[in-house]
Design a protein around this motif. Structure first.
Motif, short mmCIF file in Angstrom:
data_model
loop_
_atom_site.label_atom_id
_atom_site.label_comp_id
_atom_site.label_asym_id
_atom_site.label_seq_id
_atom_site.Cartn_x
_atom_site.Cartn_y
_atom_site.Cartn_z
N GLY A 147 0.82 -1.21 0.00
CA GLY A 147 0.00 0.00 0.00
C GLY A 147 0.86 1.27 0.00
O GLY A 147 0.55 2.23 -0.71
N GLN A 150 2.22 1.70 -3.38
CA GLN A 150 1.17 2.18 -4.31
C GLN A 150 1.01 3.70 -4.20
O GLN A 150 0.85 4.39 -5.20
N ASN A 174 -4.56 6.66 4.26
CA ASN A 174 -4.75 5.22 4.43
C ASN A 174 -3.48 4.48 4.80
O ASN A 174 -3.44 3.26 4.71
#
Ligand code: ADP
Ligand code: MG
Length: 227
Positions: A147, A150, A174
């Motif tokens: 993540g 990303q 996030n």
């Protein structure tokens, strides 16, 4: 220092009649080239509305906006698309990577509507991925990286055209604290290399990377007093 952004009386109302929501109210400010500005405020206070207006994506109900001396909402829609391609990079909280494209192809997306040769596009993507330390992941798919990686790819995509202005809407919203730190260091580096950065964040620790903090409440904006 040159002024990069000049906003005057920017207001945005959504809806009509009894259902009008004032998301942004008479925002006026200037931002100089090379600044790193954080934007804080509760959910619903108008931060994303302000960022989307600054990015030429959302017409204000009233007021004017100049970016790099260009009257953004005086432009026709095609010219405004050109302006966005040339001047702006966007990073969002949910990365918005396309899952069936490779990392390299995701980073090249903003170049898809340009006349830049395919091979040059690939070189630009490689360079942008180099800036975020992910050159070696260029042929992977998004679900084959973490993540945090990303989000760094999303940053690479935003800067693939080396824009003077980077707009980031809760880029670390996030992420865990380690990945948050990596993304913040990255934004700081880009800023030190000359990019003007505007970042929405809920985190005081992230806001501390910026030179100035703008606070929003109910669509009204105030600069935090300098320490
Ligand atoms: P923030 O990013 O600070 O959470 P937003 O800019 O998303 O705030 O929203 C500000 C206000 O405008 C909120 O009351 C929100 O519900 C409203 N709003 C945002 N976008 C729209 C839209 N497209 N249509 C109607 N209301 C909207
Ligand atoms: Mg928001």
């Amino acid at each position: 220092m040159n002024t990069l952004i000049k906003a005057e009386g920017l207001s945005k109302e959504y809806g009509s009649g009894d259902a009008v929501v004032t998301a942004l109210s008479e925002a006026g400010f200037t931002i100089e080239e090379g600044e790193f500005v954080s934007i804080m405020g509760e959910s619903g206070s108008g931060k994303s509305t302000l960022l989307s207006i600054l990015g030429g994506l959302n017409s204000p109900t009233r007021g004017s906006l100049e970016v790099g001396g260009i009257d953004v909402y005086g432009l026709g829609s095609e010219q405004r698309a050109d302006f966005r391609r040339e001047f702006l990079g966007f990073v969002f909280q949910n990365f918005n990577l396309v899952e069936y494209l490779t990392i390299g192809e995701n980073v090249m997306l903003p170049l898809a509507t340009t006349r830049i040769a395919q091979r040059t596009q690939r070189e630009m993507a490689t360079r942008a991925l180099g800036r975020v330390g992910l050159e070696d992941k260029i042929d992977r798919l998004p679900n084959q990286i973490s993540g945090g990686e990303q989000e760094r790819v999303a940053v690479a995509r935003a800067v693939v055209n080396d824009p003077p202005l980077l707009l980031a809407d809760e880029p670390t919203g996030n992420l865990d604290s380690r990945n948050t730190g990596e993304v913040m260091k990255l934004l700081k580096e880009l800023n030190e290399q000359g990019m003007t950065v505007l970042m929405v964040t809920h985190s005081e620790a992230c806001a501390a990377y910026a030179n100035r903090t703008m606070n929003m409440a109910d669509g009204a904006l105030a600069w935090a007093s300098p320490e």
